[in-house]
Write an enzyme that holds these catalytic residues in place. Structure first.
Site, PDB file in Angstrom:
ATOM      1  N   CYS A 184      -2.332   6.306  -0.603  1.00 25.85           N
ATOM      2  CA  CYS A 184      -3.657   5.668  -0.699  1.00 25.85           C
ATOM      3  C   CYS A 184      -4.557   6.115   0.453  1.00 25.85           C
ATOM      4  CB  CYS A 184      -3.514   4.151  -0.722  1.00 25.85           C
ATOM      5  SG  CYS A 184      -5.105   3.310  -0.846  1.00 25.85           S
ATOM      6  N   CYS A 198      -6.882   3.300   1.743  1.00 26.26           N
ATOM      7  CA  CYS A 198      -6.196   2.308   2.588  1.00 26.26           C
ATOM      8  C   CYS A 198      -5.879   2.893   3.973  1.00 26.26           C
ATOM      9  CB  CYS A 198      -4.872   1.874   1.964  1.00 26.26           C
ATOM     10  SG  CYS A 198      -4.898   1.681   0.192  1.00 26.26           S
ATOM     11  N   ASP A 199      -5.361   4.112   4.018  1.00 26.36           N
ATOM     12  CA  ASP A 199      -4.765   4.633   5.256  1.00 26.36           C
ATOM     13  C   ASP A 199      -5.530   5.776   5.915  1.00 26.36           C
ATOM     14  OD1 ASP A 199      -2.721   2.809   4.842  1.00 26.36           O
ATOM     15  OD2 ASP A 199      -1.525   4.218   3.680  1.00 26.36           O
TER      16      ASP A 199
END
Ligand code: FAD
Ligand code: NAP
Length: 314
Positions: A134, A137-138
């Site tokens: 992701c 997300c990261d």
């Protein structure tokens, strides 16, 4: 109380099914979603092919209004994982991870798919500690740093473009020399100066230490091992269908499936079991798009309304 319709999964397919069943007159409809509604598109940094939505918008921004729109017409949301769906005497039983069971006259399932693992050494060991699926997300953890992206489909290339805006450099590693992604996206990647294409390259091993990942070793076509020194490795190598809830106690599936685990449906999203409809990424020949998942949800909902009406008024 027996639900008129149980919707399993709260992605674009499930939410649209929720909108159409409730607005179309079914009174007791519950959507069972194990997390926040919205589905996998909420992980996407950008969506530019949802009709009528122009300008830069993230997947999360696209999906935020959907649950409230459904709730306005009476859709209930139960935040729980469904473990199994069975059918007996025209009633479906929905078994849930909290050890409760709900009953329904009809079921619309849209549990989508989950990211596949690429299978290189260290992938599991470093998952969540430098290996990610992701970018939204990261990606921020690697601001100003170099990262590797593995894959050659739309997801890999789009997420490489996203990461290229945050990171100093993106190594895009693909096992062939041509891409599965759409030509427009490939062209954008090729125009992006801080994306280096590493083609005909097979990821072998991600390595690191207690602090996380230090690099990825890939085997090139000529057998040479190339060491890509990066603290982050993003893998986007496709998805597996989430069909576990359809597996029965004896190991068989509730309805007919393809060999690769997709639910077989007709153009009305009807499965081989009366009253069970399958939608979105989990059904056979799915275009795997938000717009088609939503379309499936609407089609299935209209069919479920007709099915329940006939069942209860026959
Ligand atoms: P999903 O979105 O996968 O939703 C399924 C839902 O079911 C999930 O919320 C999950 O939590 C829930 N669920 C699963 N199992 C259970 C269970 N047992 N119990 C309860 N709940 C459960 N499409 C486009 O059209 N344009 C794009 O630009 C685009 N970009 C993408 C970028 C990325 C990074 C990814 C991963 C996908 C992208 N897609 C894009 C594809 C798109 O996201 C999917 O086609 C779409 O989300 C499928 O919707 P769905 O409702 O079938 O399934
Ligand atoms: P995908 O299209 O299946 O692509 C997966 C990629 O990973 C392929 O390039 C594949 O290589 C590679 N791969 C698979 N296993 C691998 C392994 N073990 N090691 C290394 N590489 C591996 O998956 P996706 O990109 O996630 O897309 C899924 C679906 O969603 C597609 O239908 C896609 O069009 C759709 N989607 C659409 C959009 C959009 O419309 N904008 C955005 C994202 C996704 P090969 O090519 O050699 O097989």
């Amino acid at each position: 109380m027996i639900l008129d319709c149980a919707i399993i999964g709260g992605g674009p397919a499930g939410l649209t099914a929720g909108l159409y069943t409730t607005r179309g007159g079914l009174e007791n409809v519950t959507m069972f979603e194990r997390g926040m509604p919205g589905g996998q598109i909420t992980q996407s940094s950008e969506i530019e092919n949802y009709p009528g939505v122009t300008g830069e918008i993230t997947g999360m921004e696209l999906m935020i209004p959907w649950p409230a729109q459904c709730q306005k017409f009476g859709l209930k949301h139960d935040m729980v994982e469904v473990t199994r769906v069975t059918k007996e005497d025209n009633i479906f039983k929905i078994y849930k991870a909290d050890d409760t069971i709900s009953e329904a006259y009809s079921v619309i399932i849209g549990t989508g798919s989950s990211p596949r693992r690429a299978g290189f050494v260290g992938e599991d060991q470093y998952f969540g500690r430098g290996v990610s699926t992701c970018a939204t997300c990261d990606g921020f953890f690697y601001k100003g740093k170099e990262v590797a992206v593995v894959g050659g489909g739309d997801t890999a290339l789009e997420e490489a473009l996203y990461l290229a805006k945050i990171c100093k450099k993106v190594y895009l590693i693909h096992r062939r020399d041509s891409f599965r992604a759409s030509p427009n996206t490939v062209a954008r990647v090729k125009r992006t100066e801080n994306i280096e294409l590493i083609l005909n390259a097979i990821p072998q091993e991600v390595y690191g230490d207690n602090m996380g990942v230090n690099g990825l070793k890939v085997t090139m076509q000529d057998g040479e091992i190339r060491d890509i020194v990066v603290p982050g490795v993003f893998t986007f190598v496709g998805n597996n269908v989430n069909n576990q809830t359809l597996i029965q106690e004896d190991g068989s599936f509730l309805c007919n499936m393809t060999k690769s685990g997709e639910v077989i449906v007709d153009i009305s999203m009807k499965t081989s079991i009366a009253g069970l409809f399958a939608t979105g990424d989990m059904r056979i020949a799915a275009p795997k798009q938000v717009v088609s998942a939503a379309g499936d949800g609407a089609v299935a909902a209209l069919q479920a309304i007709a099915y329940v009406d006939e069942l209860l008024n026959a």
